[in-house]
Enzyme design. Structure first.
Site, PDB file in Angstrom:
ATOM      1  N   TRP A  92      67.283 -21.230 -21.481  1.00  0.00           N
ATOM      2  CA  TRP A  92      66.975 -20.452 -22.689  1.00  0.00           C
ATOM      3  C   TRP A  92      67.931 -20.725 -23.842  1.00  0.00           C
ATOM      4  O   TRP A  92      67.667 -20.314 -24.961  1.00  0.00           O
ATOM      5  CB  TRP A  92      67.010 -18.940 -22.362  1.00  0.00           C
ATOM      6  CG  TRP A  92      68.269 -18.542 -21.634  1.00  0.00           C
ATOM      7  CD1 TRP A  92      68.411 -18.391 -20.282  1.00  0.00           C
ATOM      8  CD2 TRP A  92      69.568 -18.312 -22.198  1.00  0.00           C
ATOM      9  NE1 TRP A  92      69.722 -18.087 -19.980  1.00  0.00           N
ATOM     10  CE2 TRP A  92      70.451 -18.026 -21.132  1.00  0.00           C
ATOM     11  CE3 TRP A  92      70.074 -18.313 -23.501  1.00  0.00           C
ATOM     12  CZ2 TRP A  92      71.808 -17.747 -21.326  1.00  0.00           C
ATOM     13  CZ3 TRP A  92      71.423 -18.052 -23.703  1.00  0.00           C
ATOM     14  CH2 TRP A  92      72.267 -17.766 -22.618  1.00  0.00           C
ATOM     15  N   LYS A 122      58.621 -26.343 -16.845  1.00  0.00           N
ATOM     16  CA  LYS A 122      58.760 -24.890 -16.663  1.00  0.00           C
ATOM     17  C   LYS A 122      59.909 -24.440 -17.549  1.00  0.00           C
ATOM     18  O   LYS A 122      61.083 -24.607 -17.205  1.00  0.00           O
ATOM     19  CB  LYS A 122      59.062 -24.530 -15.198  1.00  0.00           C
ATOM     20  CG  LYS A 122      59.030 -23.018 -14.975  1.00  0.00           C
ATOM     21  CD  LYS A 122      59.776 -22.571 -13.758  1.00  0.00           C
ATOM     22  CE  LYS A 122      61.219 -22.277 -14.007  1.00  0.00           C
ATOM     23  NZ  LYS A 122      61.547 -21.260 -15.019  1.00  0.00           N
ATOM     24  N   PRO A 123      59.590 -23.899 -18.734  1.00  0.00           N
ATOM     25  CA  PRO A 123      60.679 -23.419 -19.596  1.00  0.00           C
ATOM     26  C   PRO A 123      61.213 -22.089 -19.056  1.00  0.00           C
ATOM     27  O   PRO A 123      60.575 -21.458 -18.218  1.00  0.00           O
ATOM     28  CB  PRO A 123      59.978 -23.203 -20.942  1.00  0.00           C
ATOM     29  CG  PRO A 123      58.548 -22.922 -20.595  1.00  0.00           C
ATOM     30  CD  PRO A 123      58.255 -23.631 -19.294  1.00  0.00           C
ATOM     31  N   GLY A 129      70.672 -25.939 -16.030  1.00  0.00           N
ATOM     32  CA  GLY A 129      70.875 -24.511 -15.756  1.00  0.00           C
ATOM     33  C   GLY A 129      72.131 -24.318 -14.932  1.00  0.00           C
ATOM     34  O   GLY A 129      73.045 -25.152 -14.965  1.00  0.00           O
ATOM     35  N   SER A 130      72.144 -23.238 -14.154  1.00  0.00           N
ATOM     36  CA  SER A 130      73.380 -22.883 -13.449  1.00  0.00           C
ATOM     37  C   SER A 130      73.607 -23.764 -12.217  1.00  0.00           C
ATOM     38  O   SER A 130      72.668 -24.311 -11.629  1.00  0.00           O
ATOM     39  CB  SER A 130      73.333 -21.419 -13.018  1.00  0.00           C
ATOM     40  OG  SER A 130      72.444 -21.293 -11.927  1.00  0.00           O
ATOM     41  N   GLU A 173      71.893 -31.017 -14.866  1.00  0.00           N
ATOM     42  CA  GLU A 173      72.935 -30.716 -15.856  1.00  0.00           C
ATOM     43  C   GLU A 173      73.277 -29.249 -15.655  1.00  0.00           C
ATOM     44  O   GLU A 173      72.487 -28.369 -16.008  1.00  0.00           O
ATOM     45  CB  GLU A 173      72.385 -31.017 -17.259  1.00  0.00           C
ATOM     46  CG  GLU A 173      73.476 -31.145 -18.291  1.00  0.00           C
ATOM     47  CD  GLU A 173      73.655 -29.887 -19.098  1.00  0.00           C
ATOM     48  OE1 GLU A 173      74.534 -29.077 -18.705  1.00  0.00           O
ATOM     49  OE2 GLU A 173      72.933 -29.711 -20.087  1.00  0.00           O
ATOM     50  N   CYS A 221      76.632 -25.014 -22.510  1.00  0.00           N
ATOM     51  CA  CYS A 221      77.319 -25.556 -21.318  1.00  0.00           C
ATOM     52  C   CYS A 221      78.579 -26.328 -21.689  1.00  0.00           C
ATOM     53  O   CYS A 221      79.499 -26.410 -20.890  1.00  0.00           O
ATOM     54  CB  CYS A 221      76.396 -26.488 -20.546  1.00  0.00           C
ATOM     55  SG  CYS A 221      74.969 -25.637 -19.926  1.00  0.00           S
ATOM     56  N   GLU A 246      82.543 -19.879 -15.923  1.00  0.00           N
ATOM     57  CA  GLU A 246      82.039 -20.076 -17.281  1.00  0.00           C
ATOM     58  C   GLU A 246      81.671 -18.702 -17.856  1.00  0.00           C
ATOM     59  O   GLU A 246      80.836 -17.994 -17.291  1.00  0.00           O
ATOM     60  CB  GLU A 246      80.785 -20.951 -17.158  1.00  0.00           C
ATOM     61  CG  GLU A 246      80.200 -21.438 -18.419  1.00  0.00           C
ATOM     62  CD  GLU A 246      79.015 -22.370 -18.142  1.00  0.00           C
ATOM     63  OE1 GLU A 246      78.289 -22.173 -17.146  1.00  0.00           O
ATOM     64  OE2 GLU A 246      78.809 -23.279 -18.951  1.00  0.00           O
TER      65      GLU A 246
HETATM   66  C1  SIN Z   1      73.737 -27.219 -22.950  1.00  0.00           C
HETATM   67  O1  SIN Z   1      74.227 -26.157 -23.286  1.00  0.00           O
HETATM   68  O2  SIN Z   1      73.285 -27.382 -21.824  1.00  0.00           O
HETATM   69  C2  SIN Z   1      73.652 -28.419 -23.852  1.00  0.00           C
HETATM   70  C3  SIN Z   1      74.042 -28.225 -25.219  1.00  0.00           C
HETATM   71  C4  SIN Z   1      74.090 -29.520 -25.993  1.00  0.00           C
HETATM   72  O3  SIN Z   1      73.228 -30.390 -25.841  1.00  0.00           O
HETATM   73  O4  SIN Z   1      75.023 -29.675 -26.744  1.00  0.00           O
END
Ligand code: SIN
Length: 479
Positions: A151, A175-176, A228-229, A250, A284, A381
């Site tokens: 999100w 799947k968003p 995601g997580s 990621e 992230c 995080e």
């Molecule tokens: C992310 O928060 O997963 C990626 C953010 C970005 O592409 O800079």
């Protein structure tokens, strides 16, 4: 002018009808309902898989130049509809309009990049090991891809997956996040307009467990790409093992930001602000831990505080707002837990430290001083607007502290010393390093992590590899 506002899933070139089973999408800035969205589950996902599998037969055989045209057009349409897309982002995600407009451009850049990469997707001829033979290496699309996106960047995290997947000749089921499906639906409207054939790009939103499980158990789905997580990534990896899907993940980060004693402090503060408070800290690659040399600790914190106090918290449509709300109550609770824990373990608040007077999901941009390695902020995080400031005395100590985490997504450091620059960049256990820079994200460079931040790279010349299989062909009987 197209209306990008849709409230239902898009499968095989059709917008699903029916109002019986819906769920609400809320604006995190004011808790108002933005839309009721059709709630899909296993049946619709199965339908999407069949459609994507069927469409694959034709799509994978298209000329690269045809795919280039479609992807290029899709990106151009995003820019033409920049304002409408950004407004949808503000409504369902909460980020300030200026940041949302920036996300649209960032997201569209993946189409431009991979439209070009599709044409340069070369194979190899390898010097052979045997007389009268030739060795060739070709690249083939992996097939049907499932993308699961978060999100925090409801457009950019989608386009950085769909652009390379389609460029490689794959088809996709997206799947968003259930919290932000409207941006994904808007992308599907533009996909149709750009000429993406039916079944090549499908969006399914609703019951996350059912959709996820159906995608994971399907033998037709050959690849899963997830942002995601780390907890969810581990679960998806276990599930993907049953059908041995190709995977790229990621996952979470815990980025260190090291300020050495020779750093240009003003530049470091500028980079710190850009990295830490982007998307209200919900990124992230956001800094989670500031490691500041003891000789410049007080000066850096003072300069940072002055900048943080200039941030304006509020609704994303209000002029001048730089900090939107957090996404939900769980995010608020986590930020508060990290702050309470830091205070209990010897930290002190320099600025912020509590829910914002606006109420709801707004939190004050915060700086914590005297942070130490026992605190949650050192290891988890925070995903919120909290800058935890630690101090260090030597380069070795800074590296040991920075690497003392299960995560390895990004790291940042500021120094003017060339020798130190290379040494530190080598020592950091991460996938991405910003040196004297706080923003590293771009379509042209490889984005991804090591350790429990995942694997696989998005963007750049490496991004296509994630959606391809390599085939070695030995051609014999030659003169
Ligand atoms: C992310 O928060 O997963 C990626 C953010 C970005 O592409 O800079």
């Amino acid at each position: 002018m197209l209306n990008l506002k849709k409230n239902t899933s898009f499968i095989n070139g059709q917008w699903l009808a029916g109002q019986a089973n819906t769920y609400p999408v809320f604006n995190p800035a004011n808790a108002q309902e933005v839309s009721q969205v059709l709630k899909c589950g296993a049946e619709e996902t199965e339908h999407a898989i069949v459609a994507a599998d069927h469409a694959l037969e034709t799509w994978k055989k298209t000329l690269a130049a045809e795919r280039t045209q479609v992807l290029k057009r899709w990106g151009e349409l995003m820019l033409e509809y920049r304002q409408q897309l950004a407004e949808i982002l503000v409504e369902e995600q909460g980020k300030p309009l200026a940041e949302a407009l920036g996300e649209v451009v960032y997201a569209a850049s993946f189409f431009e990049w991979f439209a070009e990469e599709a044409k340069r997707n070369y194979g190899d001829i390898i010097p052979t090991f045997k007389a009268q033979t030739k060795i060739m290496v070709t690249k083939e699309p992996v097939g049907v891809v499932a993308a699961i996106t978060p999100w925090n960047f409801p457009l950019a995290m989608v386009t950085r997956k769909v652009a390379p997947a389609l460029a490689a000749g794959c088809t996709m089921i997206l799947k968003p996040s259930e919290e932000t499906p409207l941006s994904a639906f808007a992308l599907a409207v533009l996909a149709e307009q750009a000429g993406v054939p039916a079944g090549v790009f499908n969006v399914v939103s609703g019951n996350a467990q059912e959709i996820g499980a159906t995608l994971q158990h399907s033998e037709k789905v050959k690849k899963i790409s997830f942002t995601g997580s780390t907890v969810t990534g581990k679960l998806l990896m276990r599930q993907a093992a049953d059908t041995l899907k190709k995977t790229s993940f990621e996952l979470g980060g815990n980025a260190p930001f090291i300020v050495f004693e020779d750093a240009d402090l003003e530049a470091a503060v500028e980079g710190a602000m850009a990295s830490k408070y982007r998307n209200t800290g919900q990124t992230c690659v956001c800094v989670n831990r500031f490691y500041i040399h003891e000789k410049v600790y007080e000066s850096f914190v003072e300069l940072l505080t002055a900048e943080v106090q200039k941030l304006k918290v509020g609704h994303g449509f209000v002029e001048g707002v730089t900090q939107g709300p957090l996404i939900n109550q769980a995010a608020m609770a986590k930020v508060q837990r990290h702050i309470d824990d830091a205070l209990a373990k010897g930290g002190s608040i320099v600025t912020g430290g509590k829910a914002h007077q606006l109420g709801g999901l707004f939190y004050e941009p915060t700086i914590i001083k005297h942070a130490n390695d026992k605190m949650l902020v050192a290891h988890e995080e925070t995903f919120g607007p909290v800058a935890a400031c630690f101090s260090f005395a030597s380069d070795q100590e800074a590296i040991a502290l920075a690497n003392n985490t299960q995560y390895g997504l990004s790291a940042y450091f500021y120094t003017k010393d060339l020798k130190r620059t290379w040494w530190v960049a080598d020592q950091l256990q991460v996938g991405m390093v910003g040196i004297n820079e706080g923003i590293i994200s771009t379509a042209v460079a490889p984005f991804g992590g090591v350790k429990e931040s995942g694997f696989g790279r998005e963007g750049s010349k490496y991004g296509l590899d994630e959606y391809q299989n390599i085939k070695y062909i030995l051609l014999g009987g030659l003169a």
